[in-house]
Each structure stands twice: as C-alpha cells, then as structure tokens.
Design an enzyme around this catalytic site. Structure first.
Site, PDB file in Angstrom:
ATOM      1  N   GLY A  11     -19.323 -91.338  35.398  1.00 13.07           N
ATOM      2  CA  GLY A  11     -18.855 -92.589  34.796  1.00 13.07           C
ATOM      3  C   GLY A  11     -19.001 -92.516  33.289  1.00 13.07           C
ATOM      4  N   ASP A  37     -15.899 -88.327  35.030  1.00 14.64           N
ATOM      5  CA  ASP A  37     -15.360 -89.660  35.301  1.00 14.64           C
ATOM      6  C   ASP A  37     -14.148 -89.482  36.209  1.00 14.64           C
ATOM      7  OD1 ASP A  37     -15.802 -92.513  33.621  1.00 14.64           O
ATOM      8  OD2 ASP A  37     -13.906 -92.344  34.699  1.00 14.64           O
ATOM      9  N   TYR A 146     -21.047-107.433  44.386  1.00 12.10           N
ATOM     10  CA  TYR A 146     -21.725-106.556  43.420  1.00 12.10           C
ATOM     11  C   TYR A 146     -23.243-106.714  43.542  1.00 12.10           C
ATOM     12  CZ  TYR A 146     -23.135-104.996  38.685  1.00 12.10           C
ATOM     13  OH  TYR A 146     -23.735-104.376  37.605  1.00 12.10           O
ATOM     14  N   LYS A 150     -26.107-104.058  44.701  1.00 12.74           N
ATOM     15  CA  LYS A 150     -27.240-103.670  43.847  1.00 12.74           C
ATOM     16  C   LYS A 150     -28.561-103.889  44.584  1.00 12.74           C
ATOM     17  CE  LYS A 150     -25.139-102.082  40.276  1.00 12.74           C
ATOM     18  NZ  LYS A 150     -25.153-100.622  40.094  1.00 12.74           N
TER      19      LYS A 150
HETATM   20  C1  AKB Z   1     -21.693-107.972  35.101  1.00 10.91           C
HETATM   21  O1  AKB Z   1     -21.499-108.991  34.417  1.00 10.91           O
HETATM   22  O2  AKB Z   1     -21.199-107.782  36.205  1.00 10.91           O
HETATM   23  C2  AKB Z   1     -22.626-106.908  34.551  1.00 10.91           C
HETATM   24  C3  AKB Z   1     -24.025-107.102  35.043  1.00 10.91           C
HETATM   25  C4  AKB Z   1     -24.822-108.247  34.576  1.00 10.91           C
HETATM   26  O3  AKB Z   1     -24.489-106.309  35.807  1.00 10.91           O
HETATM   27  N1  AKB Z   1     -22.586-106.915  33.134  1.00 10.91           N
END
Ligand code: AKB
Length: 319
Positions: A11, A37, A146, A150
């Site tokens: 990346g 990348d 997301y 994580k």
């Molecule tokens: C996002 O806004 O998705 C990123 C993060 C806070 O991980 N910048």
C-alpha cells in the site's frame, strides 16, 4: 535495525504509505525498502520510485514471490478500504481488510517474516465506548464494516502472537492529516479537504456537522509512532492487539476558526451526509498512556502547528 532486515510496504501509494516509504528509505537505505501497491505504475513513475512491485494483497502467491525475491523480513501492511469507502462496498472491504491481514500473518507463522506492522483505528471503537479519553481497554462494539474489520484484525493479531509467536505490532490511528498525498476514503478526510479548499476557493462545505469532535494526528507524528513501535525491543510491546494513539481533538468549527486566523475571509458551511453517523459512533479523545509508558511515545503537533504547516506546504506545492 539489527542486521538490515529488508522491508516491504504494502500500500505504498496510499496516504500513509507514501510518507512511510520516504521515511524508511531515508532511515534504512533505498535498496532495503521495497514499495508495493495494487496500482500499476507508468514507466515514468517506475523510473523515479525505487524498487517497486505491483501487488494485490489478496494474491497470496504473488506476496510469497515478492517476499522470496527480495528476501523480505519485515512487512508494513497498509492496504485497506477505509470507513466511508467500506460502507459502500462492505463485502469487498471485509475480504480485503481481513484476508490481506491473514495472508501476511500466515507468512510470519510459516517463519518467513520476522516482524509485521498492521494499523488499526479509532474505528475499532463504537457508540457504546466512553467517548472522552477513551481507555486502552474498554467496550468495543464497532458498527461500521471498517471498524468491525479493525476490531477483528486486532483480535487475530493478538491470537497469532499468543499462539504462533508472530511479532505483530499495531496502532489505533486517529484521523490522519497530511499534505504530501491525498486521503483515501475516510470519515476524517474533511480535515485535509478543508485546507485544500481554503487555499483554492476560500470556502469549504463540510460533510460533518460543526460540533463533531474527533481525535486527529499530523502525519509526521503518525510516522514517528509507527517507526518507534517497530524499532522498540519486543519486550516493551506489552499490547499485541493494538495501542491507543492520541494527537489532539477538534471539531470542524474549531479547525475553521484556526484557518481563519491565517485566511480571515475563509467561510465554512455544513451539509452532513452518511459519514456523520460514522463520526458520531467514534471517540472524541483518546487515552494513550499505555503507548507513552511502554515505548516512550509523545506527539509534537497540535492544531495550531498543523494549521500553519499545512497551509505553508500546500501553498508551496501550488506555486
Ligand atoms: C477513516 O476516517 O476511516 C480513517 C480512520 C480514522 O481510520 N481515517
């Protein structure tokens, strides 16, 4: 680095990758840091970018080839779909963010890598997390794809460390502000767009509401933290999920007021969109005392310094 272990950045063309690549090459030498990348670079770009490999992180075979070809020992895995983009394509975001991580963790488990860096985020927290001075260990119920990736990734990093002795290190980045490269589809991206628009048009229509406070950090501090945690002796890394990391916190109204000190005619308007709900589920400030105690972390930049630095560098870039 003890015996100049070769590094692969996955990346390298992204917001963090661009600056980390530059920094690590200065530190360890051009030939010791391989960039990669998913982007195919033009002949011209290739000629100026040092060792570069095209890599889709979902292609485990190609990853093996690159690691063998360059005798890579350390990997910084930065390829991921960020919060806003991931909400538009949840299936692919999950596949990329999770399987990309497994491909790298499994190579370390096989003994092919000695150290891995993988970023987590404040997105791993959720709306039931205490919002102020969010502790290292607390309730985590993320409600974005997301954030879920994580949180799951953190659990898997700790699992691979405990079960297979994989030396994986991680930071929960706040929103990152930078001028050298464009942000990549996050909810905190407004804090970069606002500087570009202030210089270009003198006004900015923000996609978050005026009092939405979020934790942020300037890229030089984020790069310093990343390198510090990777350079720290393994015995100092007590947390193998991911460390809280704090810079400073502000709202769109507060950053606009700071910009107005330098561009008095600057105007901001607010049209919150789907990213407002994402921001509302995240912490407003972070307690990073564990990182400070374990491997001597300390940020340098605050909102005032960042505003001056961003405006100066973006103006110079434009000229
Ligand atoms: C996002 O806004 O998705 C990123 C993060 C806070 O991980 N910048």
């Amino acid at each position: 680095m003890a015996a100049k272990e070769k590094i692969l950045i996955i990346g390298s063309q992204g917001q963090i990758g661009t600056e980390l690549l530059e920094h690590l090459r200065k530190l360890y030498g051009l030939d010791n840091v391989v960039a990669s990348d998913v982007k195919e670079l033009s002949r011209e770009e290739l000629s100026s970018c040092g060792i570069y490999e095209t890599l889709n992180i979902l292609d485990a075979k190609r990853l093996h080839e690159i690691v063998k070809k360059h005798t890579i020992k350390q990997v910084y895995l930065l390829a991921a779909l960020l919060s806003a983009t991931a909400e538009k394509n949840p299936g692919f975001a999950w596949e990329l963010n999770m399987n990309g991580l497994f491909n790298v963790l499994d190579m370390a488990k096989e003994g092919l890598l000695s150290k891995i860096y993988w970023p987590s985020s404040i997105a791993a927290f959720g709306s039931t997390t205490p919002k102020q001075n969010t502790p290292q260990f607390t309730i985590m119920e993320p409600n974005t794809v997301y954030g879920i990736s994580k949180q799951a990734g953190e659990r898997w990093c700790e699992y691979y460390f405990n079960k297979y002795k994989v030396d994986v290190r991680s930071l929960r980045y706040p929103g990152l502000i930078s001028w050298k490269s464009a942000p990549g589809g996050g909810t905190t991206d407004y804090a970069i767009h606002i500087f570009h628009e202030a210089i270009k048009t003198g006004s900015y229509n923000c996609f978050l509401s005026e009092n939405t406070v979020l934790p942020m950090m300037y890229m030089p501090d984020a790069i310093k933290a990343t390198v510090n945690i990777m350079q720290a002796d393994a015995s100092k890394i007590k947390i193998r999920s991911s460390y809280n990391l704090a810079g400073f916190s502000f709202s769109p109204r507060e950053i606009a007021n700071e910009i107005k000190k330098h561009i008095p005619s600057f105007k901001i308007t607010y049209t919150p969109d789907f990213r407002q709900a994402i921001a509302d589920s995240w912490p407003q400030s972070i307690d990073d005392s564990k990182a400070q105690a374990d491997w001597d972390w300390k940020p340098i930049f605050d909102l005032e310094k960042v505003t001056i630095d961003m405006l100066t560098n973006l103006r110079n870039q434009k000229d």
